[in-house]
Scaffold this motif. Structure first.
Motif, PDB file in Angstrom:
ATOM      1  N   ASP A   1      37.160   0.809  -2.229  1.00 49.31           N
ATOM      2  CA  ASP A   1      36.270   1.784  -1.602  1.00 49.31           C
ATOM      3  C   ASP A   1      35.813   1.268  -0.241  1.00 49.31           C
ATOM      4  O   ASP A   1      35.542   0.078  -0.071  1.00 49.31           O
TER       5      ASP A   1
ATOM      6  N   ASN B   1      38.787  21.936  -6.310  1.00 51.72           N
ATOM      7  CA  ASN B   1      39.376  20.642  -6.638  1.00 51.72           C
ATOM      8  C   ASN B   1      40.178  20.746  -7.938  1.00 51.72           C
ATOM      9  O   ASN B   1      39.701  20.464  -9.013  1.00 51.72           O
TER      10      ASN B   1
ATOM     11  N   TYR C   1      32.187   8.525   1.696  1.00 50.49           N
ATOM     12  CA  TYR C   1      32.870   9.592   0.968  1.00 50.49           C
ATOM     13  C   TYR C   1      33.462  10.595   1.945  1.00 50.49           C
ATOM     14  O   TYR C   1      32.855  10.911   2.966  1.00 50.49           O
TER      15      TYR C   1
ATOM     16  N   THR D   1      34.912  11.980  -3.533  1.00 48.50           N
ATOM     17  CA  THR D   1      36.125  11.216  -3.237  1.00 48.50           C
ATOM     18  C   THR D   1      35.781  10.128  -2.226  1.00 48.50           C
ATOM     19  O   THR D   1      35.470  10.418  -1.068  1.00 48.50           O
TER      20      THR D   1
ATOM     21  N   ARG E   1      35.661  16.924   1.317  1.00 55.19           N
ATOM     22  CA  ARG E   1      36.882  17.665   1.034  1.00 55.19           C
ATOM     23  C   ARG E   1      36.783  19.078   1.578  1.00 55.19           C
ATOM     24  O   ARG E   1      35.744  19.728   1.458  1.00 55.19           O
TER      25      ARG E   1
ATOM     26  N   ASN F   1      40.691  17.550 -10.584  1.00 53.32           N
ATOM     27  CA  ASN F   1      39.628  17.192 -11.528  1.00 53.32           C
ATOM     28  C   ASN F   1      39.189  18.365 -12.373  1.00 53.32           C
ATOM     29  O   ASN F   1      38.493  18.196 -13.355  1.00 53.32           O
TER      30      ASN F   1
END
Length: 148
Positions: free
Chosen positions: A80, A36, A107, A71, A110, A39
């Motif tokens: 959200d 990622n 969520y 995420t 990823r 971040n």
């Protein structure tokens, strides 16, 4: 930064900075750079507090979600996404596990091979938090992620 490598010392640890995206790759035994990039998260190699699920991507992402770095999925209007349990409420057969997850924050997983992998984070009325996951588009079965 230029196109060369530069050494940086930060809090007593030496790191090498790779130029193309300004990403630092620390040379610390207990840490590794995450995928990622936005971040720039460092992950501990310590064992997870969660029991393995049988899904590598979910096993990795639950650590991020529990640490507050997950995420969240978003509604079209930007807030959200909260799991509603529509199929359970409509009485669809085989969707009974959904009732325990109504109100959970959804969520993304990823880097998941399957685009329908999702993690759910539910705060119970007593303030405790539980986590679950689903690998199906319709959330027909939601599995709780147990702590060790």
């Amino acid at each position: 930064m230029g196109n060369d490598l530069k050494a940086v010392t930060l809090i007593g640890f030496t790191a090498v900075a790779v130029s193309t995206s300004d990403v630092c790759i620390p040379l610390i035994d207990q840490y590794k750079q995450a995928v990622n990039w936005s971040n720039r998260i460092l992950h501990s190699k310590k064992e997870s507090e969660f029991a393995p699920t049988g899904n590598t991507e979910i096993n990795k992402e639950i650590i991020e979600v529990a640490a507050g770095r997950g995420t969240t999925r978003k509604e079209d209007y930007g807030s959200d996404k909260i799991f509603r349990g529509d199929q359970y409420l409509q009485g669809k057969e085989g969707c009974g596990s959904q009732k325990n997850w109504i109100g959970a924050v959804e969520y993304d997983v990823r880097g998941a091979f399957l685009q329908h992998n999702r993690i759910l984070k539910k705060t119970n009325s007593d303030g405790s938090i539980k986590y679950g996951y689903s690998t199906s588009k319709d959330y027909k079965k939601i599995h709780e992620i147990k702590k060790k």
